[in-house]
Design an enzyme around this catalytic site. Structure first.
Site, short mmCIF file in Angstrom:
data_model
loop_
_atom_site.label_atom_id
_atom_site.label_comp_id
_atom_site.label_asym_id
_atom_site.label_seq_id
_atom_site.Cartn_x
_atom_site.Cartn_y
_atom_site.Cartn_z
N TYR A 270 -1.55 -0.76 10.57
CA TYR A 270 -1.79 -1.28 9.22
C TYR A 270 -0.65 -0.86 8.29
CZ TYR A 270 -3.67 -1.39 4.45
OH TYR A 270 -3.84 -1.58 3.09
N SER B 136 0.86 -1.18 0.00
CA SER B 136 0.00 0.00 0.00
C SER B 136 0.89 1.23 0.00
CB SER B 136 -0.88 0.02 1.26
OG SER B 136 -1.52 1.27 1.38
P1 NAP Z 1 -11.59 -6.03 0.31
O1 NAP Z 1 -12.47 -5.46 -0.75
O2 NAP Z 1 -11.93 -5.80 1.74
O3 NAP Z 1 -11.42 -7.60 0.05
C1 NAP Z 1 -10.61 -8.33 0.92
C2 NAP Z 1 -10.49 -9.75 0.44
O4 NAP Z 1 -9.59 -10.43 1.32
C3 NAP Z 1 -11.80 -10.50 0.48
O5 NAP Z 1 -11.81 -11.43 -0.58
C4 NAP Z 1 -11.72 -11.23 1.82
O6 NAP Z 1 -12.46 -12.45 1.87
C5 NAP Z 1 -10.25 -11.55 1.88
N1 NAP Z 1 -9.73 -11.77 3.23
C6 NAP Z 1 -9.78 -10.94 4.29
N2 NAP Z 1 -9.19 -11.52 5.37
C7 NAP Z 1 -8.79 -12.74 4.96
C8 NAP Z 1 -8.15 -13.83 5.61
N3 NAP Z 1 -7.80 -13.79 6.91
N4 NAP Z 1 -7.88 -14.96 4.89
C9 NAP Z 1 -8.24 -15.04 3.57
N5 NAP Z 1 -8.87 -14.04 2.91
C10 NAP Z 1 -9.14 -12.91 3.61
O7 NAP Z 1 -10.06 -5.49 0.14
P2 NAP Z 1 -9.36 -4.71 -1.08
O8 NAP Z 1 -9.61 -3.27 -0.90
O9 NAP Z 1 -9.68 -5.38 -2.36
O10 NAP Z 1 -7.82 -4.93 -0.69
C11 NAP Z 1 -7.04 -5.98 -1.23
C12 NAP Z 1 -5.59 -5.74 -0.83
O11 NAP Z 1 -5.16 -4.47 -1.31
C13 NAP Z 1 -5.34 -5.72 0.67
O12 NAP Z 1 -4.11 -6.37 0.95
C14 NAP Z 1 -5.25 -4.25 1.01
O13 NAP Z 1 -4.48 -4.00 2.15
C15 NAP Z 1 -4.60 -3.72 -0.25
N6 NAP Z 1 -4.86 -2.28 -0.45
C16 NAP Z 1 -6.12 -1.82 -0.64
C17 NAP Z 1 -6.31 -0.46 -0.80
C18 NAP Z 1 -7.68 0.15 -1.02
O14 NAP Z 1 -7.81 1.37 -0.97
N7 NAP Z 1 -8.72 -0.65 -1.26
C19 NAP Z 1 -5.23 0.41 -0.77
C20 NAP Z 1 -3.96 -0.10 -0.57
C21 NAP Z 1 -3.78 -1.45 -0.41
P3 NAP Z 1 -14.07 -12.49 2.20
O15 NAP Z 1 -14.76 -12.02 0.93
O16 NAP Z 1 -14.35 -13.91 2.51
O17 NAP Z 1 -14.28 -11.56 3.35
#
Ligand code: NAP
Length: 248
Positions: A157, A143
């Site tokens: 985080y 991130s």
């Molecule tokens: P999201 O929409 O909340 O989706 C999270 C995904 O991870 C879901 O499929 C969830 O499964 C799964 N998950 C959560 N905890 C888990 C665990 N303990 N074991 C296995 N699967 C798990 O998140 P996102 O925004 O797409 O983010 C994806 C990645 O990008 C993350 O690493 C996040 O830190 C990074 N990121 C995101 C942003 C942003 O602004 N969105 C910015 C920087 C970095 P379920 O569907 O079963 O809950």
């Protein structure tokens, strides 16, 4: 050349967009999720209809036994893994350090860091030419918070993502001689459900105004970078941290 890819957290958000993009590029997929089975199954059905082989695997990436079982299922049901996207990740409610507790720190580090380590280890055992594998590629989701530190929001985080940056650079150098390319992607603020976990209103106009491009990112825009890093087009890209953040 596309092969068999595991996307952790592949059921929603950036992981789901990556699954769609990789399916278009010809990858067969294992979609991991932890709790939202219906989202994972619906996406798997959608991608199977495009001709890809897709399985869904429920596993908490923070749990070593569940991660081992996930990789065994992929071995048995899809075949030799050639790519891993460590995308599963969580945030925590926005808070200052003084209001945080150790349980929250442990869960953040368990999911975001230990989960990535466990999956990298399982993937390396399978893909490394040193262990009889055929090589492959790993992309870790970091991130931009790793650099900014997220003061007053979630420094814990941000620290997990700093660990991911360091892990990505070290593993890239360790594993490239074994035929595995490791890289990272550092998204800015992307429109997904993850922000519900922090309680931050990322839709507020001042958030968009704080980003040079003047808008939030879309999951599909991050998926493009991930898919490129997985592909042979990125054959000389090793240990890179690719910012997908609208200039932030
Ligand atoms: P999201 O929409 O909340 O989706 C999270 C995904 O991870 C879901 O499929 C969830 O499964 C799964 N998950 C959560 N905890 C888990 C665990 N303990 N074991 C296995 N699967 C798990 O998140 P996102 O925004 O797409 O983010 C994806 C990645 O990008 C993350 O690493 C996040 O830190 C990074 N990121 C995101 C942003 C942003 O602004 N969105 C910015 C920087 C970095 P379920 O569907 O079963 O809950």
């Amino acid at each position: 050349m596309a092969g068999i890819a595991l996307i952790t957290g592949g059921s929603r958000g950036i992981g789901a967009a990556t699954a769609r993009r990789c399916a278009r590029a010809g990858w067969d997929l294992a979609l991991n999720y932890v709790s939202d089975a219906s989202a994972a199954h619906a996406l798997a059905d959608e991608l199977r209809a495009t001709g890809r082989r897709v399985i869904t695997v429920q596993a908490d990436v923070a749990d070593a036994g569940q991660v081992a079982g996930m990789f065994e299922r992929i071995d048995a049901e899809l075949g030799p893994l050639t790519a891993l996207v460590n995308n599963a990740g969580i945030v925590a409610p926005a808070a200052r350090l003084a209001a945080m507790d150790i349980a929250r720190w442990r869960r953040l580090f368990d999911v975001n860091v230990i989960g990535t380590l466990l999956c990298c280890q399982q993937a390396a055992w399978r893909m490394s030419i040193r262990h009889g594998g055929g090589g492959g590629a790993i992309v870790n989701l970091s991130s931009r918070a790793a650099e900014f530190g997220s003061a007053g929001i979630y420094v814990d985080y941000a620290a997990t993502k700093g660990a991911i940056d360091t892990l990505t650079k070290g593993l890239a150098r360790e594993l490239i001689a074994e035929g595995i390319r490791v890289n990272g992607v550092r998204p800015g603020i992307i429109e997904t459900d993850i922000h519900a976990g922090s309680g931050r209103d990322v839709g507020a106009p001042e958030i968009a105004a704080s980003i040079p491009i003047q808008r939030l990112g879309r999951a599909e825009e991050v998926a493009e970078a991930i898919a490129w890093l997985l592909s042979d087009a990125a054959s000389y890209t090793v240990g890179a941290l690719l910012d997908v953040a609208g200039g932030r």
